[in-house]
Write an enzyme that holds these catalytic residues in place. Structure first.
Site, mmCIF file in Angstrom:
data_model
loop_
_atom_site.group_PDB
_atom_site.id
_atom_site.type_symbol
_atom_site.label_atom_id
_atom_site.label_comp_id
_atom_site.label_asym_id
_atom_site.label_seq_id
_atom_site.Cartn_x
_atom_site.Cartn_y
_atom_site.Cartn_z
ATOM 1 C CG LEU A 38 -2.056 -1.154 1.215
ATOM 2 C CD1 LEU A 38 -2.991 -1.020 2.366
ATOM 3 C CD2 LEU A 38 -2.523 -1.264 -0.241
ATOM 4 C CB ILE A 58 12.499 -1.685 8.477
ATOM 5 C CG1 ILE A 58 13.577 -2.207 9.048
ATOM 6 C CG2 ILE A 58 11.728 -2.621 7.666
ATOM 7 C CD1 ILE A 58 13.386 -2.879 10.626
ATOM 8 N N GLY A 95 3.397 1.091 8.697
ATOM 9 C CA GLY A 95 4.302 0.438 8.754
ATOM 10 C C GLY A 95 4.245 -0.791 9.880
ATOM 11 C CB SER A 134 -6.126 -5.232 10.030
ATOM 12 O OG SER A 134 -6.542 -6.295 9.368
ATOM 13 C CG ASN A 135 -10.064 -7.832 7.646
ATOM 14 O OD1 ASN A 135 -10.261 -9.098 7.988
ATOM 15 N ND2 ASN A 135 -9.119 -7.469 7.048
ATOM 16 C CE1 TYR A 159 -1.358 -6.776 10.684
ATOM 17 C CE2 TYR A 159 -3.288 -8.014 10.255
ATOM 18 C CZ TYR A 159 -2.669 -6.945 10.108
ATOM 19 O OH TYR A 159 -2.762 -6.049 9.063
ATOM 20 C CB SER A 188 -8.749 -7.581 1.040
ATOM 21 O OG SER A 188 -9.434 -8.696 2.065
ATOM 22 N NE ARG A 197 -11.465 -12.699 4.967
ATOM 23 C CZ ARG A 197 -10.518 -11.909 4.776
ATOM 24 N NH1 ARG A 197 -9.832 -11.928 3.655
ATOM 25 N NH2 ARG A 197 -10.183 -10.917 5.504
HETATM 26 P P1 NAI Z 1 3.184 -4.490 3.707
HETATM 27 O O1 NAI Z 1 3.642 -5.497 4.327
HETATM 28 O O2 NAI Z 1 3.467 -4.619 2.138
HETATM 29 O O3 NAI Z 1 3.931 -3.272 4.215
HETATM 30 C C1 NAI Z 1 4.188 -2.782 5.367
HETATM 31 C C2 NAI Z 1 5.593 -2.173 5.451
HETATM 32 O O4 NAI Z 1 6.163 -1.962 6.664
HETATM 33 C C3 NAI Z 1 6.789 -3.053 4.656
HETATM 34 O O5 NAI Z 1 7.350 -2.270 3.767
HETATM 35 C C4 NAI Z 1 7.681 -3.477 5.860
HETATM 36 O O6 NAI Z 1 9.089 -3.287 5.515
HETATM 37 C C5 NAI Z 1 7.494 -2.195 6.738
HETATM 38 N N1 NAI Z 1 7.870 -2.626 8.266
HETATM 39 C C6 NAI Z 1 7.717 -3.896 8.832
HETATM 40 N N2 NAI Z 1 8.304 -3.853 10.161
HETATM 41 C C7 NAI Z 1 8.893 -2.660 10.155
HETATM 42 C C8 NAI Z 1 9.430 -2.063 11.083
HETATM 43 N N3 NAI Z 1 9.605 -2.599 12.426
HETATM 44 N N4 NAI Z 1 10.001 -0.856 11.289
HETATM 45 C C9 NAI Z 1 9.715 0.042 10.073
HETATM 46 N N5 NAI Z 1 9.013 -0.660 9.172
HETATM 47 C C10 NAI Z 1 8.551 -1.845 8.969
HETATM 48 O O7 NAI Z 1 1.646 -4.345 4.012
HETATM 49 P P2 NAI Z 1 0.626 -3.670 3.263
HETATM 50 O O8 NAI Z 1 -0.208 -4.445 2.540
HETATM 51 O O9 NAI Z 1 1.002 -2.203 2.291
HETATM 52 O O10 NAI Z 1 -0.073 -2.861 4.579
HETATM 53 C C11 NAI Z 1 0.121 -1.668 5.034
HETATM 54 C C12 NAI Z 1 -0.465 -1.487 6.178
HETATM 55 O O11 NAI Z 1 -1.994 -1.573 6.006
HETATM 56 C C13 NAI Z 1 -0.220 -2.612 7.344
HETATM 57 O O12 NAI Z 1 -0.104 -1.735 8.792
HETATM 58 C C14 NAI Z 1 -1.340 -3.502 7.333
HETATM 59 O O13 NAI Z 1 -1.310 -4.376 8.492
HETATM 60 C C15 NAI Z 1 -2.505 -2.453 6.996
HETATM 61 N N6 NAI Z 1 -3.496 -3.623 6.233
HETATM 62 C C16 NAI Z 1 -3.210 -3.732 4.914
HETATM 63 C C17 NAI Z 1 -4.418 -4.533 4.627
HETATM 64 C C18 NAI Z 1 -4.377 -4.862 3.022
HETATM 65 O O14 NAI Z 1 -5.091 -5.333 2.523
HETATM 66 N N7 NAI Z 1 -3.384 -4.402 2.320
HETATM 67 C C19 NAI Z 1 -5.643 -5.083 5.094
HETATM 68 C C20 NAI Z 1 -5.634 -4.575 6.449
HETATM 69 C C21 NAI Z 1 -4.553 -3.764 6.966
HETATM 70 C C1 15L Z 2 -4.913 -7.552 6.611
HETATM 71 O O1 15L Z 2 -4.994 -7.103 7.570
HETATM 72 C C2 15L Z 2 -3.474 -7.761 5.616
HETATM 73 O O2 15L Z 2 -2.524 -6.906 5.974
HETATM 74 C C3 15L Z 2 -3.429 -8.314 4.439
HETATM 75 O O3 15L Z 2 -2.215 -8.651 3.777
HETATM 76 C C4 15L Z 2 -4.749 -9.104 3.929
HETATM 77 O O4 15L Z 2 -4.524 -10.284 4.415
HETATM 78 C C5 15L Z 2 -5.980 -8.408 4.578
HETATM 79 O O5 15L Z 2 -5.973 -8.351 6.004
HETATM 80 C C6 15L Z 2 -7.329 -9.490 4.477
HETATM 81 O O6 15L Z 2 -7.805 -9.747 5.456
HETATM 82 O O7 15L Z 2 -7.297 -9.768 3.366
#
Ligand code: NAI
Ligand code: 15L
Length: 288
Positions: A38, A58, A95, A134-135, A159, A188, A197
């Protein structure tokens, strides 16, 4: 108006040079997790909303583009996060660990990380945070249930617990320090839904960007919890408690239905067919 709220209002109204700009523009916006799935999208789509976008992760972020600052940082490092947040007007906090992982990993990146972000926001008088919840905060509710922001949280793993903690941190920092947050329980968010889903949980990148824009610039949000989903046919979530954000999703998973339904049916006893959190409800514990 608190000093923190005044700072946000001021930053939305003036450039560093002092000239008045549109209300939807900050001086410096911090995006954590900017190297993630994202983060890569929002690095571009949030660009119009700040004179400077400070990008942190990171992982490798590449070189800074025009009006970007790249600041590598481990969210588990309190002093580094403090320095990261200095000089920012608002934070979009993406992050951290984004899937189910051993507790110790989640503790460092998500639980310590979100605390460090809010402590730094307090110290540097940042008035607004958008928290990528998150969901999986409500993942153990059945898919037959309809939820709103007041529904009981039922995290589906370490998580999900960390995101639930993050929402509590957000509420606490509003009640104690006046820092406003919109916690977006993202469903998602991917280019398209990839299973049945996700026909309910999908959030398009366009709708995600709009929701973050509303979350950054709607006045007086206090701590708002909003579900992040597009206008999907079979939604499980009711956002009436976040109506003040004025979020009206434009996209729908319906356009992908034929493609998704070509997949084999999911067994009735599969967590993906039972729980809102799907497979996350059955992952871990680790290391036994
Ligand atoms: P992602 O895993 O691709 O990105 C997360 C980023 O956080 C990564 O680039 C990673 O290097 C960084 N990170 C991890 N540990 C770290 C640390 N200790 N210090 C600094 N950076 C760190 O996840 P995505 O899909 O981009 O999601 C972004 C956010 O949205 C996350 O917080 C995730 O939990 C939340 N989210 C995403 C969903 C989705 O469908 N993509 C659904 C629900 C929540
Ligand atoms: C999340 O919270 C995760 O970050 C993402 O990778 C998907 O698994 C999403 O939920 C989901 O529930 O589809």
């Amino acid at each position: 108006m608190s000093e923190i709220s005044q700072n946000l209002a001021d930053s939305a109204a003036a450039t560093p040079g002092g000239s008045v700009v549109t209300a939807h523009r900050l001086n410096r916006l911090l995006l954590t997790g900017a190297a993630g799935g994202l983060g890569k999208v929002l690095r571009h789509s949030l660009r119009p909303f700040a004179s400077t976008l400070r990008l942190s992760d990171i992982a490798d972020l590449g070189a800074a583009g025009p009006d970007e600052e790249v600041v590598p940082c481990n969210l588990a490092d309190k002093a580094a996060v403090d320095a990261l947040v200095a000089g920012c007007d608002a934070i979009v906090h993406l992050g951290g660990v984004s899937v189910e992982r051993p507790f110790e990993e989640v503790l460092e990146a998500n639980i310590k990380g979100v605390f460090h972000v809010y402590e730094a926001a307090r110290r540097h008088q940042v008035g607004r945070v958008v928290f990528a919840s998150s969901n999986h905060v409500i993942g153990f509710h059945k898919q037959t249930e309809r939820l709103d922001a007041a529904s009981q949280r039922r995290p589906d793993g370490y998580y999900g617990l960390s995101k639930s903690f993050g929402e509590d941190v957000a509420q606490f920092y509003f009640d104690r320090h006046g820092i406003e947050t919109v916690s977006i329980r993202i469903g998602s968010s991917f280019p398209e839904p990839v299973n049945r889903r996700m026909m309910s949980t999908w959030l398009s990148y366009r709708d995600l960007t709009t929701l973050i824009e509303k979350s950054l610039f709607t006045p007086g949000v206090k701590h708002t919890v909003v579900y992040g989903a597009s206008a999907n046919r079979d939604l499980w979530w009711d956002n009436h408690a976040a109506a003040h954000l004025g979020f009206e999703p434009q996209d729908t998973s319906e356009v992908f239905r034929d493609k998704v339904e070509q997949q084999p049916p999911v067994a009735a006893d599969d967590p993906n067919a039972i729980y809102q959190g799907g497979a996350f409800t059955a992952q871990g514990p680790f290391g036994d």
